[in-house]
Motif scaffolding. Structure first.
Motif, PDB file in Angstrom:
ATOM      1  N   ALA A   2       0.818  -1.209   0.000  1.00 27.67           N
ATOM      2  CA  ALA A   2       0.000   0.000   0.000  1.00 27.67           C
ATOM      3  C   ALA A   2       0.853   1.260   0.000  1.00 27.67           C
ATOM      4  N   LEU A   3       2.034   1.192   0.558  1.00 31.47           N
ATOM      5  CA  LEU A   3       2.899   2.371   0.612  1.00 31.47           C
ATOM      6  C   LEU A   3       3.615   2.644  -0.711  1.00 31.47           C
ATOM      7  N   GLY A   4       3.591   1.700  -1.631  1.00 28.76           N
ATOM      8  CA  GLY A   4       4.190   1.942  -2.935  1.00 28.76           C
ATOM      9  C   GLY A   4       5.407   1.109  -3.255  1.00 28.76           C
ATOM     10  N   ASP A   5       5.621   0.016  -2.543  1.00 27.44           N
ATOM     11  CA  ASP A   5       6.789  -0.820  -2.803  1.00 27.44           C
ATOM     12  C   ASP A   5       6.743  -1.462  -4.183  1.00 27.44           C
ATOM     13  N   ASN A   6       5.564  -1.528  -4.780  1.00 28.07           N
ATOM     14  CA  ASN A   6       5.457  -2.117  -6.110  1.00 28.07           C
ATOM     15  C   ASN A   6       5.390  -1.051  -7.203  1.00 28.07           C
ATOM     16  N   ASP A   7       5.841   0.149  -6.908  1.00 32.23           N
ATOM     17  CA  ASP A   7       5.829   1.258  -7.860  1.00 32.23           C
ATOM     18  C   ASP A   7       6.765   0.955  -9.031  1.00 32.23           C
TER      19      ASP A   7
END
Length: 115
Positions: A2-7
Motif C-alpha cells: 500500500a505504501l508503494g513498494d510495487n511502484d
C-alpha cells in the motif's frame, strides 16, 4: 504494498538488486528503493508520508468493501453476521491446511471424524 513498494518507477533499481517491485526480498537487506524499510537516509527520503497515509487509507477502504462483498455473497446482511460456518476453501489443499470444509461439501481433507 500500500505504501508503494510495487511502484514501477523503481523497477530498474529492483532489477539491479536481482528483485522485482513488490517482491519484498530486498527489505531484509535494508535496500528498499521505495524507502519504506531502510535506514539509508537517501532511500528513506523517497517515502512521502502524506501520500503513504492516503494509500494506506485507500487500501483499508478497499479491504472493507471486499469483506462486505464477501459477506453479501454468503447471504449475510452485514460483515458482523459472518460465522465460522461460513468459512470454506476453494481447493482441497486450502481446505486441508485451514481445516475448513471444501466449498459445496462438508468434507475437511485429512479429518477422520465427520465434524
Amino acid at each position: 504494498m500500500a505504501l508503494g513498494d510495487n511502484d514501477p518507477a523503481y523497477e530498474a533499481e529492483y532489477k539491479a538488486m536481482g528483485s522485482l517491485p513488490g517482491a519484498y526480498d530486498d527489505w531484509q537487506d535494508g535496500r528498499d528503493p521505495a524507502g519504506i524499510t531502510t535506514q539509508d537516509p537517501a532511500l528513506a527520503a523517497r517515502l512521502d508520508p502524506v501520500l503513504g497515509g492516503r494509500r494506506i487509507a485507500n487500501f483499508l477502504s478497499v479491504l472493507t468493501l471486499e469483506a462486505q462483498t464477501i459477506a453479501r455473497a454468503c447471504g449475510k446482511s452485514h460483515l458482523h453476521n459472518l460465522e465460522p460456518e461460513d468459512l470454506v476453501a476453494l481447493t482441497v489443499e486450502a481446505a486441508a491446511m485451514a481445516g475448513v470444509p471444501l466449498a459445496g461439501t462438508n468434507w475437511i481433507p485429512g479429518r477422520r471424524d465427520p465434524g
